[in-house]
Design a protein around this motif. Structure first.
Motif, short mmCIF file in Angstrom:
data_model
loop_
_atom_site.label_atom_id
_atom_site.label_comp_id
_atom_site.label_asym_id
_atom_site.label_seq_id
_atom_site.Cartn_x
_atom_site.Cartn_y
_atom_site.Cartn_z
N VAL A 113 8.96 -12.40 35.89
CA VAL A 113 8.04 -13.38 36.69
C VAL A 113 7.13 -12.69 37.55
CG1 VAL A 113 7.84 -15.29 38.13
CG2 VAL A 113 9.56 -15.50 36.24
N GLY A 114 7.69 -11.83 38.39
CA GLY A 114 6.89 -11.20 39.30
C GLY A 114 6.01 -10.29 38.64
N THR A 115 6.35 -9.46 37.41
CA THR A 115 5.56 -8.29 36.92
C THR A 115 4.36 -9.30 36.40
OG1 THR A 115 7.37 -7.03 36.67
CG2 THR A 115 5.85 -6.67 35.05
N TYR A 116 4.83 -10.03 35.25
CA TYR A 116 3.94 -10.79 34.40
C TYR A 116 2.82 -11.71 35.25
CZ TYR A 116 5.58 -9.12 30.00
OH TYR A 116 5.99 -8.07 28.96
N GLY A 117 3.58 -12.25 36.20
CA GLY A 117 2.72 -13.01 37.18
C GLY A 117 1.39 -12.28 37.76
N TYR A 118 2.04 -11.00 38.25
CA TYR A 118 0.79 -10.14 38.83
C TYR A 118 -0.21 -9.82 37.75
CZ TYR A 118 -1.68 -6.21 40.52
OH TYR A 118 -2.54 -5.36 40.93
N ALA A 119 0.46 -9.55 36.62
CA ALA A 119 -0.49 -9.02 35.38
C ALA A 119 -1.42 -9.94 34.83
CB ALA A 119 0.38 -8.42 34.37
N GLY A 162 1.03 -11.29 26.25
CA GLY A 162 0.54 -10.32 25.45
C GLY A 162 1.86 -9.96 24.12
N GLY A 163 2.95 -11.08 24.33
CA GLY A 163 3.81 -10.76 23.29
C GLY A 163 4.86 -9.71 23.41
N TYR A 164 5.23 -9.16 22.13
CA TYR A 164 6.16 -8.27 22.06
C TYR A 164 5.56 -6.66 22.49
CZ TYR A 164 9.44 -4.58 20.12
OH TYR A 164 10.23 -3.64 20.11
N ASP A 165 4.29 -6.44 22.54
CA ASP A 165 3.54 -5.23 22.83
C ASP A 165 3.47 -5.25 24.39
OD1 ASP A 165 3.68 -4.13 20.31
OD2 ASP A 165 1.71 -5.18 19.96
N GLY A 166 3.48 -6.67 24.74
CA GLY A 166 3.22 -6.58 26.50
C GLY A 166 1.70 -6.66 26.76
N ARG A 167 1.33 -6.36 28.04
CA ARG A 167 0.09 -6.18 28.50
C ARG A 167 -0.25 -5.30 29.38
NH1 ARG A 167 -2.17 -11.53 30.99
NH2 ARG A 167 -3.84 -10.14 31.46
N SER A 168 -1.40 -4.83 29.83
CA SER A 168 -1.57 -3.56 30.63
C SER A 168 -1.72 -4.37 32.11
CB SER A 168 -2.64 -2.77 30.19
OG SER A 168 -3.95 -3.96 30.18
N VAL A 169 -1.61 -3.58 33.08
CA VAL A 169 -1.48 -4.17 34.43
C VAL A 169 -2.58 -3.44 35.29
CG1 VAL A 169 -0.08 -3.93 36.64
CG2 VAL A 169 0.93 -4.40 34.57
N THR A 170 -3.48 -4.42 35.83
CA THR A 170 -4.50 -3.93 36.61
C THR A 170 -4.10 -3.18 37.79
OG1 THR A 170 -5.47 -6.38 36.08
CG2 THR A 170 -6.66 -4.95 37.90
N PRO A 171 -4.89 -2.09 38.26
CA PRO A 171 -4.27 -1.31 39.38
C PRO A 171 -4.26 -1.86 40.86
CG PRO A 171 -5.98 0.01 37.96
CD PRO A 171 -5.81 -1.55 37.36
N PHE A 172 -3.69 -1.76 41.75
CA PHE A 172 -3.83 -2.33 42.98
C PHE A 172 -4.94 -1.72 43.55
CE2 PHE A 172 -2.47 -3.40 47.22
CZ PHE A 172 -1.96 -4.69 46.87
#
Ligand SMILES: Nc1ncnc2c1ncn2[C@@H]1O[C@H](COP(=O)(O)OP(=O)(O)OP(=O)(O)O)[C@@H](O)[C@H]1O
Ligand SMILES: [Mg+2]
Lengths: 267, 370, 296
Positions: free
Chosen positions: B80-86, B156-166
């Motif tokens: 939740v933290g990871t995807y929430g942030y992403a 982003g499903g199976y492949d996931g999604r990229s994360v914005t840098p802080f």
């Protein structure tokens, strides 16, 4: 605040068929020390547990002064100023004695998760620690405050539980076999502590005990339970002479001093 | 001896006993602060993963170590933290959506979101204990994984999604900043190092406060005896729920850090294995202790990475794709075997081991009389 | 209608296999208070042995071998690992099984990789027609064999001295030790049983229509945990009921994937957990679990 009056009115308790308490009635007058005695399995501990809301009663009422506490949650009852000890010692064995005692201050302190996280609970904690040290001194645990509770001698554990109940600043003090397993000298000492605490802290005391010496010397009144029923009640001198009591309990051939081993019901 | 003289005699000794500890701590802080100037990115990256995981382990050690509530759902809250942030900080790219919030806002909200998820679960968490709670929370991992695969616009499903840098106050925690300190270029890893260090320090201090303060004491009595705790006035159900929410928020922070360290969010990372690893970390380190959680996390995170890096130097072990014992499998063997060995020899975890060592080294007069 | 019935029967069969897995897990938990995190890898190891031995020694012998290996693994776990830890330190023991699970899984991953080994059971590939229903033979055999197995186990628990010792130490370990029951023997037996039951269930799970033994069997086996919780940990009956509920619900959801597409792809695999959480909200000790009264 003046000590409370406890009224137990026709309290019954059943465990899937087994009637552990059967319309038990008695009253504890404010500021008195009241003993509950009876043979093993009579329902004494169960009675104390209903007083604390640990076992839900199947009938009857329990009144603390004018408050009905019958269906209150255990922590709500504690919050009304009911402190207790347990027959089979309940402490955090890995914690220090001081920490174990500080849990007794739970209801008197307020620092929640957020406040504690932000260093806001320190002042309160120090203030209460002082009082806890006083109480530890009173029961003779001062030298043990930093010891791990699990490593204490049996007598010290009993004292720890007693002290923790006092740390609640109770108005009603409930003790389940406070001197079981102690030798005669320790028993007498703890009995005197109960009397001193009653006087100094303005308490009403209800206790269960098998040690007749202690019961007779500190109780103002005695209720006798057998098979979940009250079979006698009165002043120590009266109870001692009551034929039913003598046959049901006191007369039992040479009941040995309660030892912790023999007292423990299988878990 | 009167009380006053006793205190006077004890005080300097107490100071003397604490002094080495304080010096050690100061030295450790200096070393940790200087590391980016000396270490290569490989080691720093291990540090980042370790710190991210350590924060999660701190949460679990409060929940399980102190409050005694077994949770196998920790990986879910990290997710939740990871995807929430992403999601909150990300932009729209193709099918994958994002809200484009400033990273710091997104990080805080993601943490709160994890807490809210913990709160939503509290009707279950507040009433259950032991194995029942363990397996109920295990359900969260599977349900969560299902959502991660199926809520494509967010995850982003199976492949996931990229994360914005802080970024914070205009400073970007990525390789594109051209800051250099003492000739060392400050890229993503170096700058994140300090961010993670700060977050981990705060998380540790907060956990210590909680564990040593009123809630921690209530948690531990509740762990040892629920009825006893209630009789002391502890609201058991509420205490369980709040321990659960707090630990979810820790997991949420860990999730945000994980997102930043990986720079990508992929669903398969957040599986039951991660939850179980968290459990192994805190027990290896020593249940209920903050330092134990950190040491355990570092150990479990670093072991496989280090092993595969030195695969060539180790007998039998080979790099990926070659014939022989694959390094990642070898790491699993070592990890599993070490867990077994530590539990056989030191069931109280590494903390208990350090404790006994210290007791042994302390001069006899300083030992507490039993 | 026929299709629904077929699904139901398939679900019951799957549920019975879950019940078997659950039983092994629950017996160990009740006898030793250890959460066996390695239970699913016991299962995988057992069927792996069956599948890899069957080409050379035939299915029957291979099945016996697989059962023996898993049973021995259970025994070894108890004797070599758990017996060296303080019996009351349940945490340490549970973590030991985590370590064991990591090692076993690593080894099985190394050996199996992405491959699928055929189980080679004589019933593989056969279907039977029961009136309008067409069912894999595996399903029919499971529905017959598992209740027999569970019945035998119940008889063992209620009629034999070992069963009595087992139940006594489950109810009160210290008391049982006092009257001379050897707890170690009870727990060793429980661990052996866990290995045997897991392998038996694994053979069912890897049989047709499943393609064979692969790593994914392990994750299928994990669905037995919610089954254990739904039924409640206290009774064999609860394990069976929980297994059946999970099996049926799973098969029904997976079978109606098209009309339930709003649940997302693969909803069949997770619906068990949803059911579990709902059940726990309603009854915190599961459907048949008894509410604990802690004594003080
Ligand atoms: N939680 C419980 N569940 C079922 N039965 C219980 C429970 N607690 C007590 N009992 C039963 O209630 C009866 C009274 O028990 P209780 O512990 O109150 O006795 P007691 O008078 O305190 O005895 P002792 O002197 O041995 O402490 C006993 O038959 C006991 O087995
Ligand atoms: Mg009693």
């Amino acid at each position: 605040m003046s000590p409370p009056r406890l009224a137990v009115e026709e309290v019954s308790l059943a465990f899937s068929g087994l009637l552990a308490l059967d319309e038990v009635c008695f009253t504890v007058e404010p500021g008195t020390v009241h003993a509950v005695i009876g043979p093993n399995g009579a329902g004494k501990s169960s009675l104390l547990n209903t007083l604390c809301g640990i076992y839900p009663v199947t009938g009857g009422r329990i009144l603390l002064d004018e408050h009905e506490v019958t269906r209150l949650r255990t922590d709500r009852i504690a919050a009304l100023g009911v402190g207790r000890t347990f027959q089979n010692i309940v402490v955090s064995p890995q914690e220090s004695v001081l920490d174990n005692l500080m849990v007794g201050r739970h209801r008197l302190t307020s620092a929640g998760l957020v406040a504690t996280a932000l260093w806001l609970g320190r002042r309160e904690q120090r203030r209460h620690e002082e009082r806890v040290r006083e109480i530890a001194h009173f029961v003779g645990l001062s030298a043990r405050l930093d010891s791990t509770a699990g490593l204490l001698a049996y007598g010290d554990l009993k004292r720890l539980e007693f002290a923790r109940a006092l740390c609640l600043e109770p108005r009603l003090l409930i003790l389940d076999e406070p001197v079981a397993g102690l030798n005669a000298a320790e028993s007498w000492e703890l009995g005197q502590l109960v009397l001193t605490a009653r006087k100094a802290l303005d308490l009403t005391v209800v206790f269960v005990e098998h040690d007749m010496g202690v019961v007779m010397s500190i109780a103002d009144r005695i209720t006798v339970l057998d098979f979940g029923r009250v079979v006698a009640e009165g002043l120590p001198a009266e109870v001692r002479r009551d034929p039913i009591v003598v046959s049901a309990y006191l007369g039992a051939p040479d009941r040995p001093e309660a030892t912790p081993q023999a007292e423990r019901t299988p878990q | 001896m009167s009380d006053a003289t006793a205190t006077a005699a004890v005080a300097p000794r107490a100071v003397a006993r604490r002094l080495p500890g304080a010096l050690l701590l100061a030295a450790a802080v200096v070393v940790l602060l200087a590391l980016p100037l000396y270490l290569e990115a490989f080691w720093l990256r291990i540090g980042l993963f370790s710190m991210a995981t350590a924060v999660g382990a701190l949460g679990l050690t409060i929940l399980f170590g102190a409050a005694g509530q077994l949770s196998l759902g920790h990986a879910f809250f990290v997710a939740v933290g990871t995807y929430g942030y992403a999601f909150l900080s990300g932009g729209d790219t193709g099918h994958v959506k994002g809200l484009g919030l400033p990273p710091i806002v997104a990080a805080v909200l993601a943490t709160l979101l994890a807490g809210v998820c913990g709160l939503l679960f509290s009707p279950v968490a507040g009433r259950l204990r032991g194995i029942y709670l363990g397996i109920a929370s295990l359900g969260l991992v599977f349900l969560g994984h299902h959502l991660l695969l199926n809520l494509r616009p967010v995850t982003g499903g199976y492949d996931g999604r990229s994360v914005t840098p802080f970024s914070l106050g205009g400073f970007l925690f990525s390789d594109s900043s051209d800051l250099a300190v003492l000739g060392v270029p400050f890229g993503a890893v170096e700058s994140l190092w300090y961010l993670f260090l700060a977050v981990t320090a705060v998380a540790t201090l907060v956990a210590r406060n909680v564990l040593r303060g009123r809630p921690g004491r209530a948690f531990r009595l509740m762990r040892d005896n629920e009825v006893g705790a209630a009789a002391m006035g502890v609201r058991v159900q509420r205490a369980k729920a709040s321990a659960f929410v707090l630990s979810s928020m820790y997991a949420g922070v860990a999730g945000v850090l994980t997102a930043l360290a990986f720079q990508r969010a992929v669903p398969d990372y957040f599986d039951l294995g991660l939850s179980i690893d968290f459990l192994a970390m805190i027990i290896l380190g020593g249940l209920g202790s903050t330092s134990g959680a950190i040491v355990g996390a570092t150990f479990v995170v670093a072991l496989p990475i280090v092993l595969s890096r030195y695969a060539d130097a180790l007998p039998l072990v080979v790099g990926p794709g070659q014939d022989g014992l694959d390094a990642s499998i070898a790491a699993q063997f070592v990890y599993g075997a070490l867990v077994v060995v530590v539990m056989l020899t030191q069931p109280g975890g590494l903390r208990a081991m350090v404790h006994t060592l210290r007791q042994r080294r302390r001069p006899p007069y300083a030992r507490r009389t039993p | 209608m026929t299709r629904l019935l077929e699904l139901l029967v398939n679900g019951v069969s799957l549920g019975l296999l879950y019940a078997l897995i659950t039983l092994g897990f629950v017996i160990v938990f009740k006898a030793t208070r250890v959460v066996n995190f390695a239970h699913a890898s016991f299962l995988l190891l057992g069927v792996y042995v069956v599948a890899s031995a069957q080409p050379s020694i035939g299915f029957g012998a291979a099945a016996l071998l697989g059962l023996a290996v898993a049973g021995l693994l259970g025994l070894a776990t108890e004797r070599l690992l758990l017996s060296r830890v303080d019996r009351r330190n349940h945490h340490a023991m549970a973590i030991l099984t985590i370590g064991l699970n990591v090692v076993l899984t690593a080894e099985l991953t190394r050996r199996l990789g992405e491959s699928v080994l055929p189980l080679g059971a004589p019933w593989d590939g056969h279907v039977v027609k029961l009136g309008p229903l067409t069912l894999p033979l595996t399903v029919v055999l499971t529905i017959v064999a598992v209740p027999v197995l569970i019945g035998g186990l119940t008889a063992l628990l209620t009629l034999t001295g070992w069963g009595l010792a087992m139940r006594a130490s489950i109810a009160d370990a210290e008391g049982a030790a006092l009257v001379g029951i050897r707890l170690r023997r009870v727990s060793a037996t429980a661990w052996v049983l866990a290995g045997l039951l897991a392998t038996a269930a694994g053979i069912g799970l890897a049989s047709f229509p499943s393609p064979g033994v692969s790593l994914s069997i392990e994750s299928v086996a994990i669905a037995a945990f919610p089954a254990a919780i739904i039924g409640g940990f206290d009774s064999l009956g609860g394990a069976i009921a929980g297994g059946l509920i999970v099996g049926v619900v799973q098969v029904l959801v997976a079978g109606n994937q098209d009309s339930l597409s709003f649940l997302g792809l693969g909803a069949g695999d997770v619906v068990a957990y949803l059911v579990m959480i709902v059940v726990l909200l309603w009854r915190p000790s599961g459907l048949f679990g008894s509410k604990e009264f802690s004594r003080v």
